[in-house]
Write a protein that holds these residues in place. Structure first.
Motif, PDB file in Angstrom:
ATOM      1  N   UNK A   1      -5.987  -2.982   6.473  1.00  0.00           N
ATOM      2  CA  UNK A   1      -4.858  -3.205   5.698  1.00  0.00           C
ATOM      3  C   UNK A   1      -4.799  -1.011   5.420  1.00  0.00           C
ATOM      4  N   UNK A   2      -3.652  -1.111   4.507  1.00  0.00           N
ATOM      5  CA  UNK A   2      -2.567   0.179   4.102  1.00  0.00           C
ATOM      6  C   UNK A   2      -2.434   0.039   2.658  1.00  0.00           C
ATOM      7  N   UNK A   3      -2.636   1.160   2.032  1.00  0.00           N
ATOM      8  CA  UNK A   3      -2.859   1.236   0.654  1.00  0.00           C
ATOM      9  C   UNK A   3      -2.434   2.594  -0.329  1.00  0.00           C
TER      10      UNK A   3
ATOM     11  N   UNK B   1      -1.633  -8.599  -1.567  1.00  0.00           N
ATOM     12  CA  UNK B   1      -2.664  -8.784  -2.666  1.00  0.00           C
ATOM     13  C   UNK B   1      -3.387  -7.055  -2.867  1.00  0.00           C
ATOM     14  N   UNK B   2      -3.994  -6.694  -4.172  1.00  0.00           N
ATOM     15  CA  UNK B   2      -5.033  -5.592  -4.199  1.00  0.00           C
ATOM     16  C   UNK B   2      -4.468  -4.375  -3.710  1.00  0.00           C
ATOM     17  N   UNK B   3      -3.056  -4.378  -4.313  1.00  0.00           N
ATOM     18  CA  UNK B   3      -2.541  -3.146  -3.208  1.00  0.00           C
ATOM     19  C   UNK B   3      -2.816  -2.855  -2.059  1.00  0.00           C
ATOM     20  N   UNK B   4      -2.897  -3.878  -1.391  1.00  0.00           N
ATOM     21  CA  UNK B   4      -3.086  -3.296   0.180  1.00  0.00           C
ATOM     22  C   UNK B   4      -2.206  -4.787   0.636  1.00  0.00           C
ATOM     23  N   UNK B   5      -1.987  -3.247   2.185  1.00  0.00           N
ATOM     24  CA  UNK B   5      -0.555  -4.102   2.618  1.00  0.00           C
ATOM     25  C   UNK B   5      -1.346  -4.077   4.280  1.00  0.00           C
TER      26      UNK B   5
END
Length: 409
Positions: A102-104, A335-339
């Motif tokens: 994931x990316x953030x 969600x949770x600031x993730x992409x």
């Protein structure tokens, strides 16, 4: 009139969704790394009265919800592992349960019980491993704390800032000591004794070590010219920095220490002089150190993680990785600031900070939400008015239909 009812309904639906987006933006005004979203509308065309060349719309639809990727302001913190990105890029994290990447933009990281750098969800931050011994940069891997103890470094070079009194009488002595370290990190104190001769100063080294058998057979002499500067050609060894050999120090490897007082051209570097003043030592240095325990970790703008040890050594052990995408708007929110990567976002370009299009790292800071409350409140007012206007269309159309039905009566 039935068509106008459905146009009004489409307006209610579209503005209800728009209000949900505005509410989400306002709710996340304090969410680190959050990117506000903006809605776009599109008209619905469904009828054409060709005989009059008229085109009648059938209302409105929500055409898209697009995140705004402008950077938020940075907030200073007291944690070295709170990181933000100055410029383009996203942090890369892996879910240890399934290996999905994931990316953030949210860089609120900390060390877990296993020594891994993790996000609040327990996802492990990715970076480039660095060999502490050689400094070689490896491939992308989990960022983890290094071994809690750093290896000792045996002394290889020493130097002094010293004056030896040219007015001293033959036989006068002067003593200088310096602490060095063997390959196991044990101290080996070198006592260098200077004895005045008719031409200069002879020197000899003895060793104070925890192994009584330690010894040094290193000797030499220093000769100065009329200006009080070293005359390398007359010194012993001539035109060279002497090597102090320390032997018999037990399980540790023997030491071969270079005493540096000549420069690359084999001329005096000015550190040792022979002026007519009291013999004294004003400075000394050596490049060895004992083993040390990890005290703290520092991060710089290039994303290097450096372990700071109790022996004063600073050893890089990892460099954080950033990812850039052709289309940030195409990233899938998790969600949770993730992409997550999607077909619309394109494939990520992963690299170290401050390279290619990637930004730099700002340690001990967190990126705040880029939500502008003033803008959101204005959007809320206009959306509310649009909703009211569309509801008025429905009520007005209903009144007209009621009037039509009353004609029959």
């Amino acid at each position: 009139m039935i068509g106008s009812l459905y146009s009004g309904i489409s307006g209610l639906k579209a503005n209800t969704s728009a209000m949900a987006v505005i509410g989400d933006n306002i709710a996340n005004v304090d969410t680190n790394g959050f990117k506000a979203s903006r809605v776009s509308f599109a008209n619905i065309f469904s009828a054409s009265l060709s005989q009059n060349n008229l085109q009648i719309g059938r209302g409105v639809t929500l055409n898209g919800v697009n995140p705004q990727w402008q950077a938020g302001s940075l907030e200073n913190t007291n944690s070295a592992t709170d990181l933000s990105i100055n410029g383009t890029g996203l942090f890369v994290v892996d879910d240890p349960s399934n290996g999905i990447t994931y990316y953030s933009r949210a860089g609120q990281f900390e060390w877990d019980k296993d020594g891994s750098l993790v996000s609040p969800d327990g996802f492990i931050v990715q970076g480039y491993s660095i060999d502490p011994a050689t400094g070689a940069v490896g491939g992308i891997d989990n960022i983890s704390l290094p071994n809690g103890t750093s290896a000792p470094n045996p002394t290889q070079n020493i130097s002094f800032g010293m004056n030896l009194d040219s007015g001293a009488a033959a036989g006068d002595t002067f003593m200088s000591s310096i602490t060095t370290y063997d390959s196991l990190g044990s101290e080996a104190i070198l006592d260098i004794g200077f004895t005045r001769t008719a031409t200069g100063w002879d020197w000899a080294v003895t060793v104070d070590h925890n192994n009584p058998a330690a010894a040094s057979a290193s000797t030499g002499s220093l000769v100065f010219d009329a200006a009080g500067d070293l005359n390398p050609a007359a010194c012993v060894p001539a035109n060279a920095n002497p090597t102090i050999a320390v032997t018999g120090i037990g399980p540790a490897a023997d030491l071969n220490i270079t005493w540096n007082y000549l420069d690359a051209a084999n001329t005096s570097d000015g550190s040792i002089t022979g002026y007519t003043s009291e013999s004294s030592k004003t400075a000394q240095s050596q490049d060895g150190y004992p083993s040390g325990s990890l005290q703290s970790v520092a991060v710089d703008e290039d994303g290097y993680f450096t372990g700071i040890y109790s022996n004063g050594s600073m050893i890089p052990f990892a460099q954080i990785a950033l990812a850039d995408f052709p289309s940030y708007s195409g990233l899938a929110k998790q969600g949770s600031n993730l992409y997550a990567e999607s077909l619309s976002s394109g494939q990520p370009l992963v690299g170290p900070p401050n390279t290619a299009s990637l930004g730099s790292i700002a340690p001990s800071t967190l990126e705040m939400s880029n939500v502008d409350l003033g803008t959101e409140f204005v959007e809320m007012i206009t959306t509310q008015r649009a909703f009211q206007a569309n509801s008025k269309v429905i009520t007005t159309s209903d009144e007209i239909l009621a009037e039509l039905l009353s004609i029959k009566r």
